[in-house]
Enzyme design. Structure first.
Site, short mmCIF file in Angstrom:
data_model
loop_
_atom_site.label_atom_id
_atom_site.label_comp_id
_atom_site.label_asym_id
_atom_site.label_seq_id
_atom_site.Cartn_x
_atom_site.Cartn_y
_atom_site.Cartn_z
CG ASP A 43 -2.92 8.20 -1.42
OD1 ASP A 43 -2.75 8.64 -0.27
OD2 ASP A 43 -2.71 7.02 -1.75
NE ARG B 291 0.11 1.64 3.34
CZ ARG B 291 0.94 2.62 3.62
NH1 ARG B 291 2.24 2.37 3.75
NH2 ARG B 291 0.54 3.86 3.77
N GLY B 292 0.25 2.42 -0.11
CA GLY B 292 1.01 3.66 -0.25
C GLY B 292 1.14 3.96 -1.74
CB ALA B 293 0.51 7.10 -3.61
CG ASN C 80 -2.16 11.69 2.75
OD1 ASN C 80 -1.71 10.75 2.09
ND2 ASN C 80 -1.77 11.91 3.98
CE LYS C 81 -5.09 5.76 4.47
NZ LYS C 81 -6.14 4.91 3.83
CD GLN D 194 -3.13 2.79 6.85
OE1 GLN D 194 -3.71 3.18 7.86
NE2 GLN D 194 -3.75 2.69 5.70
NE ARG E 169 -6.07 1.07 -1.94
CZ ARG E 169 -5.50 1.57 -0.83
NH1 ARG E 169 -4.23 1.31 -0.57
NH2 ARG E 169 -6.19 2.33 0.01
O1 MRU Z 1 -4.62 3.44 2.11
P1 MRU Z 1 -3.13 3.58 2.08
O2 MRU Z 1 -2.41 2.99 3.24
O3 MRU Z 1 -2.56 3.14 0.74
O4 MRU Z 1 -2.93 5.15 2.16
C1 MRU Z 1 -1.64 5.67 2.06
C2 MRU Z 1 -1.54 7.11 2.30
O5 MRU Z 1 -2.51 7.81 2.45
C3 MRU Z 1 -0.18 7.69 2.23
O6 MRU Z 1 -0.05 8.79 3.07
C4 MRU Z 1 0.10 8.13 0.80
O7 MRU Z 1 -0.11 7.05 -0.10
C5 MRU Z 1 1.47 8.62 0.61
S1 MRU Z 1 2.66 7.34 0.71
C6 MRU Z 1 4.19 7.92 0.32
#
Ligand code: MRU
Length: 352
Positions: free
Chosen positions: A235, A45-47, A245-246, A194, A88
């Site tokens: 993201d 996970r994470g962009a 973002n999250k 996370q 996603r």
């Molecule tokens: O749902 P996730 O865990 O994929 O969400 C991730 C985030 O919101 C991160 O902050 C974002 O992807 C930046 S990661 C460098």
């Protein structure tokens, strides 16, 4: 250097982030569909990490395809691209990476061998670039952090969200490695934690001082003057500077503004959707049981309750003090800085 994902010649290996911090499990596969499932389940996970993983899945498909003609191979690879695209919806890096893979698939190769090689090469380029881009973000962002700062971060924008180093945590790491005595406050990041599971694990592994707080404690710690700066990842960023973002990021940004705490967003330029519009952003709605339970282990509410579970929120540009990219820091007015970046991209200056 911690690597969340690796290409092993004929296989992809990743750290299953669902198992952290209890177990450091790695998973290996030669099957692109298994990579798609890993993204959907949030093992990866994470962009930036999901963009790289999707590109590597296409490389796996190319490497193991038995297609006898160019036409057949192209058709197969496009189907894999389409599958990865559905994993996603919010992080733009996924679509950015797949667009690059598509450009290579359609580039007019002479035979299947040449196309296979070109697809693998492009995926590896995306992979290597991610490391270099994160190194540059870290270097640019660390200049905004002062000795003695307490930096609050949300979710996990670390090595586990990229190939290595991380965006927001890259900035924190670089500041720490340059000798600045900083402390970190990590938010838990409900519903899937996370911050508590991944950010705390990453920082403690390196001995960077970190304190964990409940998401609901942000207002209190800021009102007590306990936070010097906020650094988060994103993201997707769309003009004139909306930051997706999250979930919970917007609340933190609003509180940071109320308490005069600078709010910084660290991203690769591949997270900036220069032509996107805030109205068109799709916010992923995830499984209601993420909210009804503590990590699917125990119901913390009446199991049949109706739930709203948006995975991301949108922070408006007026709450953002700077965007830290591999090409430097975009300060206020964010809109103007983004316009300049867009022009540099059109001139072909951005990576790639
Ligand atoms: O749902 P996730 O865990 O994929 O969400 C991730 C985030 O919101 C991160 O902050 C974002 O992807 C930046 S990661 C460098």
């Amino acid at each position: 250097m911690l690597r969340s994902i690796e290409w092993l010649g004929d296989r992809v290996r990743w750290i299953n982030t669902l198992k952290l911090p209890w177990e450091e499990e790695t998973v290996e596969t030669t099957d692109p569909e298994r990579v798609a499932l890993a993204i959907e389940r949030m093992e990866i996970r994470g962009a930036p990490a999901i963009g790289v993983a999707a590109a590597l899945a296409v490389a796996l498909a190319a490497a193991r395809s038995t297609a006898g003609s160019l036409e057949e191979l192209r058709h197969h690879l496009h189907r894999v691209v389409e599958r990865m695209r559905r994993t996603r919806p919010t992080a733009v890096n996924l679509f950015w990476a797949l667009k690059r893979m598509e450009a290579v698939i359609d580039a007019g190769h002479r035979d299947t061998g040449e196309l296979r090689e070109a697809v693998v090469r492009e995926a590896l380029r995306i992979y290597e670039e991610d490391i270099e881009v994160n190194r540059r973000i870290a270097e640019a962002g660390s200049k905004l952090i002062d000795d003695g700062d307490t930096v609050l971060t949300h979710c996990n924008a670390g090595a586990l969200a990229t190939v290595a180093i991380g965006t927001a945590l890259g900035v924190i790491r670089a500041a720490w490695e340059s000798g600045k005595r900083i402390r970190v406050i990590a938010t838990e990041t409900r519903p899937v934690l996370q911050g508590a599971r991944l950010t705390v694990w990453e920082l403690m592994k390196e001995g960077i001082p970190v304190k964990l707080i409940a998401d609901t404690a942000v207002g209190y710690v800021m009102s007590r003057g306990l936070v010097s700066k906020v650094v988060v990842g994103a993201d997707r960023i769309v003009p004139p500077g909306y930051v997706v973002n999250k979930i919970g990021t917007y609340t933190i940004a609003a509180l940071a503004s109320r308490h005069g705490v600078p709010f910084y967003v660290a991203v690769p330029t591949s997270t900036i959707d220069f032509d996107g519009r805030v109205e068109d952003i799709v916010i992923e709605e995830r499984n209601p049981d993420e909210v009804r339970t503590a990590l699917f282990r125990l119901y913390t509410t009446v199991p049949t309750v109706e739930v709203m579970n948006p995975a991301f929120d949108v922070t408006p540009p007026d709450l953002v003090d700077a965007i830290i990219t591999e090409l430097g820091v975009v300060a206020r007015p964010i809109e103007v800085g983004l316009r300049e970046l867009r022009e540099r991209r059109l001139r072909g200056e951005l990576v790639p």
